[in-house]
Scaffold this active site. Structure first.
Site, mmCIF file in Angstrom:
data_model
loop_
_atom_site.group_PDB
_atom_site.id
_atom_site.type_symbol
_atom_site.label_atom_id
_atom_site.label_comp_id
_atom_site.label_asym_id
_atom_site.label_seq_id
_atom_site.Cartn_x
_atom_site.Cartn_y
_atom_site.Cartn_z
ATOM 1 N N ASP A 109 23.959 27.719 51.269
ATOM 2 C CA ASP A 109 23.703 28.990 50.576
ATOM 3 C C ASP A 109 25.056 29.559 50.186
ATOM 4 O O ASP A 109 26.090 28.949 50.425
ATOM 5 C CB ASP A 109 22.950 29.978 51.486
ATOM 6 C CG ASP A 109 22.183 31.021 50.673
ATOM 7 O OD1 ASP A 109 22.776 31.601 49.757
ATOM 8 O OD2 ASP A 109 20.985 31.240 50.951
ATOM 9 N N TRP A 145 31.662 50.340 22.685
ATOM 10 C CA TRP A 145 31.678 49.846 24.072
ATOM 11 C C TRP A 145 33.072 49.962 24.679
ATOM 12 O O TRP A 145 33.246 49.955 25.879
ATOM 13 C CB TRP A 145 31.144 48.410 24.160
ATOM 14 C CG TRP A 145 32.160 47.331 23.930
ATOM 15 C CD1 TRP A 145 32.545 46.832 22.740
ATOM 16 C CD2 TRP A 145 32.921 46.619 24.921
ATOM 17 N NE1 TRP A 145 33.502 45.867 22.911
ATOM 18 C CE2 TRP A 145 33.746 45.712 24.246
ATOM 19 C CE3 TRP A 145 32.982 46.661 26.318
ATOM 20 C CZ2 TRP A 145 34.632 44.858 24.897
ATOM 21 C CZ3 TRP A 145 33.865 45.807 26.967
ATOM 22 C CH2 TRP A 145 34.667 44.928 26.265
ATOM 23 N N SER A 173 29.029 45.623 41.507
ATOM 24 C CA SER A 173 28.188 44.429 41.540
ATOM 25 C C SER A 173 28.998 43.177 41.204
ATOM 26 O O SER A 173 28.928 42.157 41.909
ATOM 27 C CB SER A 173 27.030 44.601 40.560
ATOM 28 O OG SER A 173 26.438 43.370 40.272
ATOM 29 N N SER A 174 29.804 43.259 40.140
ATOM 30 C CA SER A 174 30.605 42.093 39.738
ATOM 31 C C SER A 174 31.620 41.729 40.808
ATOM 32 O O SER A 174 31.845 40.551 41.076
ATOM 33 C CB SER A 174 31.374 42.383 38.462
ATOM 34 O OG SER A 174 30.507 42.568 37.416
ATOM 35 N N HIS A 257 41.069 42.284 28.025
ATOM 36 C CA HIS A 257 41.328 40.922 27.588
ATOM 37 C C HIS A 257 40.969 39.874 28.628
ATOM 38 O O HIS A 257 40.269 38.918 28.308
ATOM 39 C CB HIS A 257 42.703 40.693 26.972
ATOM 40 C CG HIS A 257 42.604 39.505 26.075
ATOM 41 N ND1 HIS A 257 42.078 39.586 24.815
ATOM 42 C CD2 HIS A 257 42.812 38.209 26.308
ATOM 43 C CE1 HIS A 257 41.982 38.375 24.309
ATOM 44 N NE2 HIS A 257 42.434 37.523 25.192
ATOM 45 N N GLU A 259 38.711 40.197 30.614
ATOM 46 C CA GLU A 259 37.244 40.244 30.571
ATOM 47 C C GLU A 259 36.671 39.235 29.575
ATOM 48 O O GLU A 259 35.664 38.597 29.839
ATOM 49 C CB GLU A 259 36.791 41.667 30.224
ATOM 50 C CG GLU A 259 35.322 41.823 29.850
ATOM 51 C CD GLU A 259 34.367 41.633 31.003
ATOM 52 O OE1 GLU A 259 34.827 41.660 32.166
ATOM 53 O OE2 GLU A 259 33.171 41.444 30.750
ATOM 54 N N TYR A 261 37.845 36.429 28.849
ATOM 55 C CA TYR A 261 37.899 35.092 29.456
ATOM 56 C C TYR A 261 36.907 34.965 30.597
ATOM 57 O O TYR A 261 36.407 33.871 30.867
ATOM 58 C CB TYR A 261 39.335 34.752 29.872
ATOM 59 C CG TYR A 261 40.173 34.566 28.635
ATOM 60 C CD1 TYR A 261 40.010 33.418 27.863
ATOM 61 C CD2 TYR A 261 41.008 35.547 28.172
ATOM 62 C CE1 TYR A 261 40.698 33.273 26.676
ATOM 63 C CE2 TYR A 261 41.700 35.406 26.984
ATOM 64 C CZ TYR A 261 41.541 34.260 26.245
ATOM 65 O OH TYR A 261 42.200 34.118 25.056
ATOM 66 N N HIS A 306 47.442 42.728 21.850
ATOM 67 C CA HIS A 306 47.083 42.219 20.522
ATOM 68 C C HIS A 306 45.842 42.929 19.981
ATOM 69 O O HIS A 306 45.496 42.759 18.828
ATOM 70 C CB HIS A 306 46.919 40.689 20.505
ATOM 71 C CG HIS A 306 45.769 40.160 21.278
ATOM 72 N ND1 HIS A 306 45.765 38.918 21.841
ATOM 73 C CD2 HIS A 306 44.585 40.695 21.604
ATOM 74 C CE1 HIS A 306 44.629 38.715 22.460
ATOM 75 N NE2 HIS A 306 43.902 39.777 22.333
ATOM 76 N N HIS A 307 45.188 43.731 20.822
ATOM 77 C CA HIS A 307 44.090 44.573 20.327
ATOM 78 C C HIS A 307 44.628 45.861 19.716
ATOM 79 O O HIS A 307 43.860 46.664 19.215
ATOM 80 C CB HIS A 307 43.145 44.933 21.475
ATOM 81 C CG HIS A 307 42.475 43.742 22.088
ATOM 82 N ND1 HIS A 307 41.274 43.264 21.652
ATOM 83 C CD2 HIS A 307 42.846 42.926 23.097
ATOM 84 C CE1 HIS A 307 40.926 42.206 22.375
ATOM 85 N NE2 HIS A 307 41.868 41.973 23.255
ATOM 86 N N THR A 332 43.573 25.931 25.344
ATOM 87 C CA THR A 332 42.230 25.857 24.765
ATOM 88 C C THR A 332 42.096 24.578 23.947
ATOM 89 O O THR A 332 41.059 23.899 24.015
ATOM 90 C CB THR A 332 41.941 27.095 23.898
ATOM 91 O OG1 THR A 332 42.364 28.252 24.610
ATOM 92 C CG2 THR A 332 40.465 27.211 23.593
#
Lengths: 534, 191
Positions: A109, A145, A173-174, A257, A259, A261, A306-307, A332
């Site tokens: 488990d 968001w 929770s996460s 960021h 997040e 991934y 970069h955002h 990648t």
């Protein structure tokens, strides 16, 4: 191995006492039950968020205001994003982790089963709070968001308090889920299951869990600052009080960021399980896959700005974040290369999981390329906040993350339910999805490059035709998912062809050593692993 | 069976992981002063030092070059004040002390308090703008209908890099009436 399985079965027969009805699900500490709960919850949220997306696309079908008022439109874009990120993609991966990780590493488990129950059961409350905030006077969150200050502080309605509380619960929770995954992987591997013998799905989730632990607390911090700025007269993001609204963006994207991934690394693990199974070849470059995943996770902490190229950064900072972002293309690329090399000269067959995995590789790569375009600072000034960005992240999240989740569902449904997913329906679902997803998102690149901004309920007349096509694609894609629902319901209703223990000829891994459906308790006696399982 | 080799480690590992969660939560908040310090040192967000600088050493005036300063004034949304500077642009030698007057008028029928916050663009120039005296170091209380002339005395640090020929100093006037009434001091004038 079959002798081991048989003893399990006898073992299970007298161990299989579980409460029935609602109590079984409320109080369950069984990783398979909790995995199913997570998956079903995320499926429900997928349809809820999808319905909101269709409201958005219905409004954008024609220029001008037709169906909803702009404030409601903003609530739809905000809630669609929040639900898909925190309600659909992340819980789906946690569900897959719960179901598969213990079985893949030969554990009975998860390490912390009671905490596991909590981490699932607080989630529905978070979403009830967030969704019900839309019924408040002034409506629910409408600031995107990304909840940039001052939209979420000075200019937001009182539903912001509920939004913050809901985000806190989702974060807790996460974090609990991530702790559980790490402790399970580190402490509960079967004898002989060394780190470098773990299936890649386990590896990618292991790394994802560390990312979650590193950044979810930062998100909790930033929503707390929004809360205190709004209600307790602090000035973290308020220039009048000595704060800085740009600081919000730094803090948010420091979470945001990594997040993204968090939402793609487990996909890499899924695809790395499925492609070798249907190419009937071991995964090419296992070790490089592990290192590439770790490299992506490490780099994800160094690219957040970069955002924010258009916030007026000094040239040096822009260049740093631009090159760091482009560097991510290297690990990648290693992954894409390994998947393609795995297929090279393999004996490929195209069952539904493989179809989705292949679509993932191709469409995710398209999303990756538009990502590299966006990484180039000077051209980002043109692309910033346009539909080009929308096209980019939907390619990586819908035809990337969501397709991989569907691939995983088709791949492991025989193990979960004991019945083969209806192949005809599954293939119909695939072809409808893969065609409509491109009708939906590909033309967005063009309107984006032509300058159509995101998050606006109206647009200039010259974008009308492409938007009409996009909206048609959206409805086709949305309704195609009902076919998926039908396949899942059919398996759950125990209809169709019964599955054998290992329904896919080339599949590797401990999960295929237990019968289908997987008994309530598996690997009470840990298996002994002598050779790498890939 | 696996419980034998896993149970003893679990609690230790959970403690460590929970500690990292707490640490990262604290790190999120620690980023706020870190960001401020970083911006103060580099001038990245255009914030100028909001405390009085030591006066210029008159001998260090660099008469070989001129720097153009543009002044820009704005009132925050919803604040019915008028706020302007007596000059739009000014050329100064680095090191030369200059005074510029700003004028604010309270157009309302009630006593209010404002606070002007500076920002310099490009941010690179921000650390070189040294104010020896400024109305922006304090709140500006203005009675109903009153007008105040508010001086700002400054000099440009002679160390300013040669490539910065022009920069803009922008002031945004914010309504601080409520905050002032509650005794909340926004700008630290103690330094």
């Amino acid at each position: 191995m079959s002798t081991v399985v048989d003893t399990h079965h006898e073992h299970d027969d007298h161990h299989d006492h579980k409460p029935t009805g609602i109590k079984r699900w409320l109080f369950t500490t069984n990783h398979k039950d909790i995995g199913s709960l997570y998956l079903l919850f995320s499926f429900l949220m997928f349809f809820a968020g999808g319905t909101m997306a269709l409201v958005i696309r219905a409004e954008l079908f024609q220029p001008g205001m037709q169906i909803v008022d702009p404030h409601f439109f903003n609530q739809m874009t905000t809630m669609h994003g929040l639900i898909m990120v925190f309600g659909a993609v992340m819980p789906a991966f946690t569900g897959l982790a719960n179901w598969m990780i213990p079985m893949m590493i030969g554990a009975p488990d998860m390490a912390l089963p009671r905490m596991n129950n909590w981490s699932f059961w607080i989630l529905p409350f978070a979403f009830i709070i967030m969704l019900s905030s839309m019924l408040m006077p002034g409506g629910g969150p409408a600031f995107g968001w990304t909840f940039y200050a001052p939209l979420s502080t000075t200019y937001s309605t009182d539903s912001t308090a509920l939004f913050v509380f809901a985000i806190h619960i989702m974060g807790i929770s996460s974090i609990m889920g991530a702790i559980n995954v790490i402790v399970t992987i580190m402490n509960m591997r079967a004898p002989g299951m060394t780190y470098m013998r773990m299936p890649l799905f386990v590896w990618t989730w292991f790394i994802t869990a560390f990312l979650l632990i590193a950044v979810m607390p930062v998100l909790a911090g930033v929503v707390t600052m929004v809360l205190t700025d709004k209600y307790f007269a602090t000035s973290f993001f308020d220039a009048a009080g000595g704060g800085d609204p740009v600081l919000f963006q730094h803090l948010f994207w420091f979470f945001g960021h990594p997040e993204v991934y968090i939402m793609i690394l487990p996909s890499f693990g899924i695809v790395s399980a499925i492609i070798p199974a249907f190419a009937r070849k071991p995964l090419f470059g296992y070790a490089s896959m592990v290192y590439a995943t770790a490299a992506i996770a490490g780099l994800s902490f160094l690219v957040w700005a970069h955002h924010m190229f258009t916030t007026g950064m000094p040239v040096f900072a822009s260049l740093f974040f631009m090159y760091m972002t482009m560097l991510i293309a290297v690990p990648t690329g290693v992954k894409i290369f390994n998947w393609v090399s795995t297929m090279w000269r393999g004996s490929m067959t195209f069952e539904p999981p493989m179809l989705f995995a292949l679509a993932f590789v191709i469409l995710f790569t398209i999303g990756g390329f538009s990502g590299i375009m966006l990484a180039i600072t000077p051209v980002d000034f043109q692309y910033h906040d346009t539909y080009f960005v929308v096209a980019h992240f939907h390619y990586v999240l819908v035809s990337g993350a969501v397709f991989s989740i569907m691939a995983a569902a088709y791949y492991w449904l025989p193990k979960w339910s004991g019945f083969m997913p209806d192949e005809g329906l599954a293939k119909l679902h695939f072809w409808c999805s893969v065609i409509s997803v491109n009708i939906l998102f590909f033309p967005m690149h063009f309107v984006g490059l032509a300058g159509m901004p995101r998050r606006i309920p109206d647009y200039a007349l010259q974008f009308a035709d492409i938007n009409a096509i996009v909206s048609v694609g959206a409805f086709l894609f949305g309704f195609s998912q009902l076919i998926f629902l039908a396949v899942v319901v059919k398996c759950m209703a125990k209809k169709g062809q019964a599955a054998v223990a290992k329904p896919w000829e080339g599949a590797e891994g401990l999960e295929w050593d237990v019968p289908s459906p997987a008994p309530y308790h598996t690997f009470d006696t840990p298996p002994k692993i002598e050779a790498p399982i890939r | 069976m696996s419980e034998q080799h896993s149970k003893p480690d679990n609690s230790k590992m959970i403690t460590r992981l929970l500690a990292s969660v707490v640490l990262m939560f604290a790190f999120g908040f620690a980023l706020v002063p870190l960001y401020e310090k970083f911006c103060e040192v580099t001038g990245f967000n255009g914030r100028t030092n909001n405390s009085a600088a030591a006066g210029s050493d008159g001998n260090l005036v660099d008469t070989t070059r001129l720097v153009t300063i543009e002044f820009h004034t704005r009132v925050n949304r919803g604040l019915p004040w008028e706020f302007s500077s007596e000059v739009r642009r000014l050329q100064v030698h680095p090191g030369e002390t200059t005074t510029v007057n700003f004028t604010a008028t309270n157009r309302t029928g009630r006593d209010m308090t404002g606070q002007a916050l500076p920002s310099v663009a490009p941010g690179e120039a921000a650390p070189y703008l040294l104010k020896t005296e400024c109305f922006c170091f304090q709140n500006q209380p203005l009675a109903a209908g009153d007008t105040a002339v508010m001086p700002m005395q400054f000099y440009v640090d002679p160390d300013i890099p040669n490539h910065i020929r022009t920069f803009t100093l922008s002031y945004m006037m914010y309504d601080m009436t409520e905050a002032a009434a509650q005794g909340r001091v926004v700008v630290d004038t103690s330094e």
